[in-house]
Design an enzyme around this catalytic site. Sequence first.
Site, mmCIF file in Angstrom:
data_model
loop_
_atom_site.group_PDB
_atom_site.id
_atom_site.type_symbol
_atom_site.label_atom_id
_atom_site.label_comp_id
_atom_site.label_asym_id
_atom_site.label_seq_id
_atom_site.Cartn_x
_atom_site.Cartn_y
_atom_site.Cartn_z
ATOM 1 N N HIS A 27 83.928 19.083 -62.047
ATOM 2 C CA HIS A 27 82.774 19.128 -62.943
ATOM 3 C C HIS A 27 81.545 19.460 -62.090
ATOM 4 C CE1 HIS A 27 85.220 16.126 -65.560
ATOM 5 N NE2 HIS A 27 85.511 17.391 -65.860
ATOM 6 N N GLU A 82 78.329 17.376 -61.249
ATOM 7 C CA GLU A 82 78.518 16.116 -60.531
ATOM 8 C C GLU A 82 78.369 16.381 -59.031
ATOM 9 O OE1 GLU A 82 82.237 14.599 -62.086
ATOM 10 O OE2 GLU A 82 81.501 14.764 -64.135
ATOM 11 N N HIS A 121 84.149 12.482 -58.278
ATOM 12 C CA HIS A 121 83.355 12.777 -59.476
ATOM 13 C C HIS A 121 82.059 11.980 -59.498
ATOM 14 C CE1 HIS A 121 86.274 15.039 -62.102
ATOM 15 N NE2 HIS A 121 87.112 14.568 -61.183
ATOM 16 N N GLU A 151 84.414 7.655 -58.780
ATOM 17 C CA GLU A 151 83.235 7.917 -59.605
ATOM 18 C C GLU A 151 81.997 7.322 -58.945
ATOM 19 O OE1 GLU A 151 83.087 9.722 -62.273
ATOM 20 O OE2 GLU A 151 85.126 9.804 -63.119
#
Length: 378
Positions: free
Chosen positions: A169, A172, A262, A338
């Site tokens: 992504h 990110e 991410h 994350e």
Amino acid sequence: MTQLTIDAAFDSGNIEVLAIDGTTARLAIPKDNNSEFAQWFHFRVHAPAGEELTLKITGLNHSAFVGGWPDYDACVSEDREYWARAASRFEKDEDEGTLTIRYTPASNVAWFAYFAPYSMERHHDLLSECAASEGVELVRLTQTLDGQPLDMLEMGEGDKQVWLYARQHPGETQAEWWMEGALECLTDPTDPVARGLRRRCRLHIVPNCNPDGSRRGHLRTNAIGTNLNREWAEPSAEKSPEVLAIRNRMDETGVDYAMDVHGDEAIPSVFLAGFEGIPSWTDEQGEGFYRYQRILDRRTPDFQTELGYPKTAPGKANLTISTNQVAERFGACAMTLEMPYKDLKDFPEPEQGWSPERCKLLARDCLAALLEWLETAD
């Protein structure tokens, strides 16, 4: 004549100017190409030094992750090196959801972004510097739909096949700052963590899985609007050549350990997501993930285990997602790391919030945890 001008026609730039009145601007975030995702912004403001700017980004009730805006402060820089936070406030009832950013620049130019940008030029500088290091090989995996190279770095002499990959992504950007920290560690011939990992592992590192989305200023998709982290079950040359090339290479090397890096819009913490719910789940395979999680939790206060995603029910894992597919396909210890766009709830740093510097420091802690995980496996 207005006092303020806004530009975004550059690498990863993304904003729409709706109106300007003096030093106040009304803005909106364009969607990714062929997609409904909208959240990433990056633009330059030219305005008188010493005068407060009021920047209103509107329509955010229709953005990809509305929960990302409360308690969020925009990133700002006047030199594009050091990124601080500008005081921001989200009002869901103003103009279909508005983030109001207030900032007084010391100079007459300032840059604003959802998170500190990581440009494609910096990406190529990172690759070139690493490829010049002893024992490191650059592998061109494929060409993207926009004609950019998708590159991987390989190093290490060990038997364990370790995969680290980031920015599926593209908005990110925390993920590639993490990669920069990881690669600085791994290419340092004097670093004991690097020496231990390169002796035990063959490392396969893709610092940016989505060059097209990165350059285009997308949040979540590639050039034609494909969310790459929903393509791992059946990637195709037409929609997701990036995933197809990476997965094919994994099929050649095998995978023992994989981390997909991410950023999360809403949760103000660093956390890991595992592969609960895959069809072939065993407690032994799962314990490998939980053991790594415990090691990382002990090593750094920037990591925690209380906040995160809910565990998937048995047999219900989405195998189009990288971590689930890799764990199922290879029996690997796979995980998704994350990092927040906001500051950390339990360990805040108000000047910068979560920052590129903290991403890079976290990377070395993750690598040190991996070395300990390998050394204590028996």
